[in-house]
Write a protein that holds these residues in place. Sequence first.
Motif, mmCIF file in Angstrom:
data_model
loop_
_atom_site.group_PDB
_atom_site.id
_atom_site.type_symbol
_atom_site.label_atom_id
_atom_site.label_comp_id
_atom_site.label_asym_id
_atom_site.label_seq_id
_atom_site.Cartn_x
_atom_site.Cartn_y
_atom_site.Cartn_z
ATOM 1 N N GLN A 48 12.561 8.862 -16.744
ATOM 2 C CA GLN A 48 11.314 9.229 -17.428
ATOM 3 C C GLN A 48 10.236 8.178 -17.188
ATOM 4 O OE1 GLN A 48 13.107 9.843 -21.211
ATOM 5 N NE2 GLN A 48 13.468 12.022 -20.812
ATOM 6 N N ALA A 49 10.641 6.898 -17.224
ATOM 7 C CA ALA A 49 9.670 5.817 -17.017
ATOM 8 C C ALA A 49 9.084 5.863 -15.606
ATOM 9 C CB ALA A 49 10.324 4.460 -17.282
ATOM 10 N N ILE A 50 9.934 6.133 -14.605
ATOM 11 C CA ILE A 50 9.453 6.192 -13.220
ATOM 12 C C ILE A 50 8.445 7.338 -13.074
ATOM 13 C CG2 ILE A 50 10.089 6.626 -10.803
ATOM 14 C CD1 ILE A 50 12.799 5.316 -11.378
ATOM 15 N N ILE A 51 8.782 8.493 -13.656
ATOM 16 C CA ILE A 51 7.900 9.659 -13.544
ATOM 17 C C ILE A 51 6.560 9.377 -14.242
ATOM 18 C CG2 ILE A 51 7.586 12.079 -14.232
ATOM 19 C CD1 ILE A 51 10.651 12.433 -13.853
ATOM 20 N N GLU A 52 6.623 8.806 -15.436
ATOM 21 C CA GLU A 52 5.393 8.469 -16.166
ATOM 22 C C GLU A 52 4.568 7.457 -15.395
ATOM 23 O OE1 GLU A 52 3.772 9.806 -18.646
ATOM 24 O OE2 GLU A 52 5.397 11.262 -18.452
ATOM 25 N N PHE A 53 5.273 6.444 -14.851
ATOM 26 C CA PHE A 53 4.568 5.402 -14.116
ATOM 27 C C PHE A 53 3.845 5.995 -12.908
ATOM 28 C CE2 PHE A 53 4.134 2.342 -10.746
ATOM 29 C CZ PHE A 53 3.432 1.336 -11.399
ATOM 30 N N ALA A 54 4.540 6.874 -12.180
ATOM 31 C CA ALA A 54 3.923 7.485 -11.002
ATOM 32 C C ALA A 54 2.627 8.201 -11.394
ATOM 33 C CB ALA A 54 4.904 8.453 -10.333
ATOM 34 N N ALA B 219 8.831 18.143 -15.964
ATOM 35 C CA ALA B 219 8.339 16.764 -16.048
ATOM 36 C C ALA B 219 7.203 16.506 -15.050
ATOM 37 C CB ALA B 219 9.487 15.787 -15.802
ATOM 38 N N GLY B 220 6.822 17.539 -14.297
ATOM 39 C CA GLY B 220 5.684 17.403 -13.385
ATOM 40 C C GLY B 220 6.035 16.907 -11.995
ATOM 41 N N VAL B 221 7.326 16.943 -11.625
ATOM 42 C CA VAL B 221 7.728 16.533 -10.271
ATOM 43 C C VAL B 221 8.105 17.783 -9.471
ATOM 44 C CG1 VAL B 221 9.372 15.193 -8.891
ATOM 45 C CG2 VAL B 221 8.545 14.294 -11.074
ATOM 46 N N PHE B 222 7.339 18.035 -8.410
ATOM 47 C CA PHE B 222 7.522 19.275 -7.652
ATOM 48 C C PHE B 222 8.028 19.067 -6.229
ATOM 49 C CE2 PHE B 222 4.048 19.821 -10.741
ATOM 50 C CZ PHE B 222 4.649 20.757 -11.567
ATOM 51 N N ALA B 223 7.949 17.839 -5.715
ATOM 52 C CA ALA B 223 8.422 17.566 -4.351
ATOM 53 C C ALA B 223 9.916 17.263 -4.415
ATOM 54 C CB ALA B 223 7.656 16.405 -3.743
ATOM 55 N N THR C 147 0.655 7.656 -14.079
ATOM 56 C CA THR C 147 -0.381 6.707 -14.500
ATOM 57 C C THR C 147 -0.974 5.972 -13.307
ATOM 58 O OG1 THR C 147 1.134 6.303 -16.323
ATOM 59 C CG2 THR C 147 -0.856 4.960 -16.259
ATOM 60 N N ALA C 148 -0.122 5.609 -12.353
ATOM 61 C CA ALA C 148 -0.587 4.823 -11.208
ATOM 62 C C ALA C 148 -1.088 5.716 -10.075
ATOM 63 C CB ALA C 148 0.543 3.915 -10.715
ATOM 64 N N ASN C 149 -1.152 7.037 -10.334
ATOM 65 C CA ASN C 149 -1.654 7.953 -9.319
ATOM 66 C C ASN C 149 -0.828 7.980 -8.042
ATOM 67 O OD1 ASN C 149 -3.689 9.870 -9.264
ATOM 68 N ND2 ASN C 149 -5.161 8.284 -9.965
ATOM 69 N N LEU C 150 0.474 7.871 -8.192
ATOM 70 C CA LEU C 150 1.365 7.921 -7.031
ATOM 71 C C LEU C 150 2.043 9.284 -6.995
ATOM 72 C CD1 LEU C 150 3.046 4.450 -7.642
ATOM 73 C CD2 LEU C 150 1.505 4.989 -5.735
ATOM 74 N N HIS C 151 2.344 9.755 -5.785
ATOM 75 C CA HIS C 151 3.152 10.963 -5.669
ATOM 76 C C HIS C 151 4.601 10.598 -5.954
ATOM 77 C CE1 HIS C 151 -0.185 13.028 -3.784
ATOM 78 N NE2 HIS C 151 -0.324 12.015 -2.948
ATOM 79 N N ALA C 152 5.391 11.606 -6.311
ATOM 80 C CA ALA C 152 6.814 11.356 -6.512
ATOM 81 C C ALA C 152 7.616 12.409 -5.757
ATOM 82 C CB ALA C 152 7.148 11.406 -8.005
ATOM 83 N N ILE C 153 8.679 11.978 -5.128
ATOM 84 C CA ILE C 153 9.630 12.895 -4.487
ATOM 85 C C ILE C 153 10.985 12.658 -5.143
ATOM 86 C CG2 ILE C 153 10.843 13.520 -2.349
ATOM 87 C CD1 ILE C 153 8.394 12.531 -0.776
ATOM 88 N N ALA C 154 11.597 13.730 -5.636
ATOM 89 C CA ALA C 154 12.926 13.595 -6.232
ATOM 90 C C ALA C 154 13.968 13.835 -5.154
ATOM 91 C CB ALA C 154 13.100 14.597 -7.370
ATOM 92 N N GLU C 155 14.933 12.937 -5.080
ATOM 93 C CA GLU C 155 15.906 12.963 -3.986
ATOM 94 C C GLU C 155 17.313 13.202 -4.518
ATOM 95 O OE1 GLU C 155 15.568 10.291 -0.221
ATOM 96 O OE2 GLU C 155 16.518 9.172 -1.832
ATOM 97 N N PRO D 63 0.819 -1.221 0.000
ATOM 98 C CA PRO D 63 0.000 0.000 0.000
ATOM 99 C C PRO D 63 0.851 1.268 0.000
ATOM 100 C CG PRO D 63 0.033 -0.966 2.205
ATOM 101 C CD PRO D 63 0.838 -1.883 1.323
ATOM 102 N N ILE D 64 1.491 1.523 -1.142
ATOM 103 C CA ILE D 64 2.419 2.641 -1.280
ATOM 104 C C ILE D 64 1.718 3.835 -1.934
ATOM 105 C CG2 ILE D 64 4.419 3.361 -2.671
ATOM 106 C CD1 ILE D 64 5.384 0.374 -2.140
ATOM 107 N N THR D 65 2.012 5.036 -1.437
ATOM 108 C CA THR D 65 1.386 6.230 -2.028
ATOM 109 C C THR D 65 2.406 7.091 -2.766
ATOM 110 O OG1 THR D 65 1.756 7.396 0.042
ATOM 111 C CG2 THR D 65 -0.425 6.410 -0.282
ATOM 112 N N THR D 66 3.694 6.883 -2.490
ATOM 113 C CA THR D 66 4.720 7.797 -2.998
ATOM 114 C C THR D 66 5.955 7.028 -3.441
ATOM 115 O OG1 THR D 66 3.973 9.480 -1.418
ATOM 116 C CG2 THR D 66 6.150 9.797 -2.388
#
Length: 277
Positions: free
Chosen positions: A221-227, A251-255, A229-237, A194-197
């Motif tokens: 790019q694949a990880i960002i697209e996948f997030a 690319a739509g990643v703001f966190a 499509t799967a409605n997951l948040h993404a945090i870039a580290e 049950p992952i959200t991010t």
Amino acid sequence: SMTIAAAFGLVIGLSVYGNLTKYTSTAFLIEQGLKRNEFLPFYQPIIDSRDGSILGAEALVRWQPKGGNLIPPGQFIPFAEENHLIDPITDQLEEKVLDDIKQFGWQDSSRFVSINAVAEQITDTPFCANLLRRLAEKRIPAKNFSVEITERHQFPDLDRGRAALQSLVEAGIEIKLDDAGTGFGGFSYIQELPITTLKIDKMFIDTLRQEKQDPKRAVLQAIIEFAKTANLHAIAEGVETKEQVSQLSAAGVFAIQGYVYSKPMPAEEFIRWMNAR
Ligand code: C2E
Ligand code: CA
Ligand code: CA
Ligand code: CA
């Protein structure tokens, strides 16, 4: 005089002894550090690049031996994870994080502190139950806390992993997949747990400043697209430059978590840092 066989035996004996001493001394030092309460969290903020607001922070363990220099996790966490010392370290860390959260005054916001846990802690220890009990005891809203599970470790049992994590999710704790794309999980963790991010590892972020084509850029790019499509948040580290921040925005990643905003800091410094913003 010594025979060849005896000399050989002595060499093997010494090297076994050598490994044993290395094991015993490292384990001994960590156990001593635990008794002296020397493990503590540093906090690295996670920022919304659109307005600079603070989304939360990650708690990263440090070891401060009495009278010695601060030891980064790379120097003791892998050993601790392999030798059953990660549980008491996480325990000591969590205790301090929960007290610090109260100082942050986040109860009316959805800001979170995440801590790192490995698969075996989730499935084979009372980690989840203890966490829920402590949050209740200390009256800390579950939404202010989140857990990062790394893909570097294989889950001994995905069904048990899901059940244990579900107990956290039901209480309101978010689960983030750490080091996404680098480890064992592949797509199975994302489907089964049950992952959200997704936390996008520095390894992929680094490709954003390279001139040459790196196959890891395609994975990013694949990880960002996948997030998406799967409605997951993404945090870039591990984001270090403004240029990376703007490429991630595009690319739509703001966190964003990284030196571009701040290194990890001790609790008091983190509080001062927040107040100064
Ligand atoms: P991680 O969970 O992937 O944490 C991110 C690491 O990247 C941290 O290193 C952080 O300081 C570093 N980092 C963040 N932004 C930047 C940046 O812009 N540039 C660079 N060069 N580095 C950046 P740290 O604190 O040394 O931790 C290393 C690893 O140790 C963590 O990687 C995690 O795997 C492990 N670790 C830390 N604390 C714990 C813990 O409490 N429990 C467990 N099991 N592992 C932990
Ligand atoms: Ca992490
Ligand atoms: Ca990470
Ligand atoms: Ca990492």
